[in-house]
Write a protein that holds these residues in place. Structure first.
Motif, PDB file in Angstrom:
ATOM      1  N   ILE A 189       0.866  -1.175   0.000  1.00 25.60           N
ATOM      2  CA  ILE A 189       0.000   0.000   0.000  1.00 25.60           C
ATOM      3  C   ILE A 189       0.905   1.227   0.000  1.00 25.60           C
ATOM      4  CG2 ILE A 189      -1.727   1.337   1.254  1.00 25.60           C
ATOM      5  CD1 ILE A 189      -2.802  -1.236   2.407  1.00 25.60           C
ATOM      6  N   ALA A 190       0.728   2.074  -0.981  1.00 31.62           N
ATOM      7  CA  ALA A 190       1.565   3.261  -1.102  1.00 31.62           C
ATOM      8  C   ALA A 190       1.322   4.227   0.053  1.00 31.62           C
ATOM      9  CB  ALA A 190       1.285   3.961  -2.423  1.00 31.62           C
ATOM     10  N   GLN A 191       2.395   4.855   0.514  1.00 37.79           N
ATOM     11  CA  GLN A 191       2.278   5.826   1.601  1.00 37.79           C
ATOM     12  C   GLN A 191       1.380   6.996   1.206  1.00 37.79           C
ATOM     13  OE1 GLN A 191       3.689   4.724   4.275  1.00 37.79           O
ATOM     14  NE2 GLN A 191       3.242   6.423   5.673  1.00 37.79           N
ATOM     15  N   SER A 192       1.340   7.294  -0.080  1.00 36.95           N
ATOM     16  CA  SER A 192       0.511   8.404  -0.559  1.00 36.95           C
ATOM     17  C   SER A 192      -0.979   8.141  -0.376  1.00 36.95           C
ATOM     18  CB  SER A 192       0.802   8.656  -2.041  1.00 36.95           C
ATOM     19  OG  SER A 192       0.538   7.496  -2.819  1.00 36.95           O
ATOM     20  N   SER A 193      -1.354   6.890  -0.095  1.00 36.16           N
ATOM     21  CA  SER A 193      -2.762   6.565   0.127  1.00 36.16           C
ATOM     22  C   SER A 193      -3.318   7.250   1.370  1.00 36.16           C
ATOM     23  CB  SER A 193      -2.945   5.047   0.260  1.00 36.16           C
ATOM     24  OG  SER A 193      -2.538   4.378  -0.906  1.00 36.16           O
ATOM     25  N   PHE A 194      -2.434   7.746   2.224  1.00 30.68           N
ATOM     26  CA  PHE A 194      -2.880   8.322   3.488  1.00 30.68           C
ATOM     27  C   PHE A 194      -2.746   9.851   3.496  1.00 30.68           C
ATOM     28  CE2 PHE A 194      -1.260   4.027   4.025  1.00 30.68           C
ATOM     29  CZ  PHE A 194      -2.415   3.400   4.453  1.00 30.68           C
ATOM     30  N   SER A 195      -2.627  10.405   2.305  1.00 29.29           N
ATOM     31  CA  SER A 195      -2.655  11.861   2.174  1.00 29.29           C
ATOM     32  C   SER A 195      -4.091  12.297   1.905  1.00 29.29           C
ATOM     33  CB  SER A 195      -1.735  12.316   1.045  1.00 29.29           C
ATOM     34  OG  SER A 195      -2.149  11.762  -0.188  1.00 29.29           O
ATOM     35  N   TRP A 196      -4.352  13.589   2.028  1.00 28.09           N
ATOM     36  CA  TRP A 196      -5.711  14.082   1.807  1.00 28.09           C
ATOM     37  C   TRP A 196      -5.666  15.531   1.348  1.00 28.09           C
ATOM     38  CZ3 TRP A 196      -6.981  18.006   5.386  1.00 28.09           C
ATOM     39  CH2 TRP A 196      -6.154  18.067   6.508  1.00 28.09           C
ATOM     40  N   ARG A 197      -6.704  15.914   0.650  1.00 23.27           N
ATOM     41  CA  ARG A 197      -6.808  17.277   0.147  1.00 23.27           C
ATOM     42  C   ARG A 197      -7.572  18.128   1.147  1.00 23.27           C
ATOM     43  NH1 ARG A 197     -10.856  19.837  -2.319  1.00 23.27           N
ATOM     44  NH2 ARG A 197     -12.020  17.890  -2.637  1.00 23.27           N
ATOM     45  N   ASP A 198      -6.985  19.236   1.532  1.00 27.51           N
ATOM     46  CA  ASP A 198      -7.610  20.134   2.499  1.00 27.51           C
ATOM     47  C   ASP A 198      -8.648  21.012   1.785  1.00 27.51           C
ATOM     48  OD1 ASP A 198      -8.278  21.959   4.491  1.00 27.51           O
ATOM     49  OD2 ASP A 198      -6.224  22.058   5.263  1.00 27.51           O
ATOM     50  N   PRO A 199      -9.925  20.911   2.169  1.00 31.86           N
ATOM     51  CA  PRO A 199     -10.959  21.683   1.474  1.00 31.86           C
ATOM     52  C   PRO A 199     -11.139  23.107   1.996  1.00 31.86           C
ATOM     53  CG  PRO A 199     -11.976  20.328   3.146  1.00 31.86           C
ATOM     54  CD  PRO A 199     -10.486  20.035   3.200  1.00 31.86           C
ATOM     55  N   ARG A 200     -10.436  23.435   3.059  1.00 30.61           N
ATOM     56  CA  ARG A 200     -10.621  24.755   3.666  1.00 30.61           C
ATOM     57  C   ARG A 200     -10.022  25.849   2.779  1.00 30.61           C
ATOM     58  NH1 ARG A 200      -8.116  23.033   9.399  1.00 30.61           N
ATOM     59  NH2 ARG A 200      -6.623  22.173   7.872  1.00 30.61           N
ATOM     60  N   PRO A 201     -10.701  26.979   2.675  1.00 38.67           N
ATOM     61  CA  PRO A 201     -10.188  28.087   1.853  1.00 38.67           C
ATOM     62  C   PRO A 201      -8.825  28.540   2.367  1.00 38.67           C
ATOM     63  CG  PRO A 201     -12.466  28.462   2.482  1.00 38.67           C
ATOM     64  CD  PRO A 201     -11.988  27.295   3.301  1.00 38.67           C
ATOM     65  N   ARG A 202      -7.939  28.839   1.436  1.00 41.63           N
ATOM     66  CA  ARG A 202      -6.616  29.322   1.832  1.00 41.63           C
ATOM     67  C   ARG A 202      -6.710  30.771   2.286  1.00 41.63           C
ATOM     68  NH1 ARG A 202      -2.461  27.107  -2.853  1.00 41.63           N
ATOM     69  NH2 ARG A 202      -2.851  24.865  -2.539  1.00 41.63           N
ATOM     70  N   ARG A 203      -5.995  31.050   3.351  1.00 39.55           N
ATOM     71  CA  ARG A 203      -5.966  32.419   3.848  1.00 39.55           C
ATOM     72  C   ARG A 203      -5.057  33.275   2.976  1.00 39.55           C
ATOM     73  NH1 ARG A 203      -5.366  31.706  10.441  1.00 39.55           N
ATOM     74  NH2 ARG A 203      -7.347  30.581  10.780  1.00 39.55           N
ATOM     75  N   LYS A 204      -5.546  34.436   2.656  1.00 40.25           N
ATOM     76  CA  LYS A 204      -4.745  35.356   1.854  1.00 40.25           C
ATOM     77  C   LYS A 204      -3.697  36.043   2.729  1.00 40.25           C
ATOM     78  CE  LYS A 204      -8.425  36.326  -1.458  1.00 40.25           C
ATOM     79  NZ  LYS A 204      -9.255  37.382  -2.098  1.00 40.25           N
TER      80      LYS A 204
END
Length: 205
Positions: A189-204
């Motif tokens: 199982i690739a280590q990248s399987s446990f990454s995730w995309r953060d849906p929160r808006p980026r602060r300017k």
């Protein structure tokens, strides 16, 4: 509609009125420990049922120590990921992220092969000799809840057992049941399987 998720990803044990002999309990716990130590990765399908009887399905990836991913069925905007340190719940519908230490959840019993089951676990009697049920809880931390893992004896499986699922009960007696299927052990199982995309808006800046 936002899907609510219990922190405790929790297959009910088949209880018997008679207690098992202490020697048998010890043997079964030793077998569970052997199984946990022999499993480095696991992937499976799962069905999760909450206290209201509502069910969701998905795919489970586990890599010890400390990594797990619960990816839900299409249309359910939730993702649960443990990256070795923290357990993260991502709700893509409301763009919300919640994190808490893995050790604060009964899931640590699954994610840490070195978990001292002799100290925190006890065998629960079942009516089926091929079913091994182990309840894990920290008596000094009742707020972390209780997790009861259900194993099926299976020749050729690591330690002679296959994890069939578990029941989690939080400190408010909210029950979540997880049943596993198509369980496969020790595949890459690739280590990248446990990454995730953060849906929160980026602060300017």
């Amino acid at each position: 509609m936002t899907h609510k998720f219990s922190r405790l990803l929790l297959v009910p044990a088949i209880m018997a009125s008679a207690a098992s002999a202490p020697a048998q309990q010890s043997n079964d716990l030793s077998q569970v420990v052997s199984h946990m130590q022999a499993v480095t990765t696991m992937n499976a399908s799962f069905t999760q049922t909450d206290r209201n009887g509502q069910s969701l399905t998905g795919k489970l990836l586990l890599k010890r120590p400390g990594h797990v991913r619960f990816e839900y069925q299409k249309g359910v905007p939730l993702l649960i990921v443990a990256d070795g340190k923290a357990l993260t719940m991502v709700d893509y519908e409301v763009k919300q992220v919640q994190r808490w230490p893995i050790k604060n959840s009964p899931l640590t019993a699954l994610l840490d092969p070195g978990k001292d089951l002799a100290r925190f676990g006890k065998r629960v009697a079942t009516s089926n000799p091929n079913v091994v049920s182990v309840e894990v809880r920290d008596p000094k931390r009742p707020e972390y809840g209780t997790m009861t893992m259900i194993f099926i004896k299976q020749a050729g499986a690591p330690g002679g057992l296959t994890l069939n699922g578990w029941v989690a009960l939080d400190s408010k007696n909210n029950r979540t049941t997880v049943r596993l299927g198509n369980v496969k052990f020790n595949q890459p199982i690739a280590q990248s399987s446990f990454s995730w995309r953060d849906p929160r808006p980026r602060r300017k800046s």
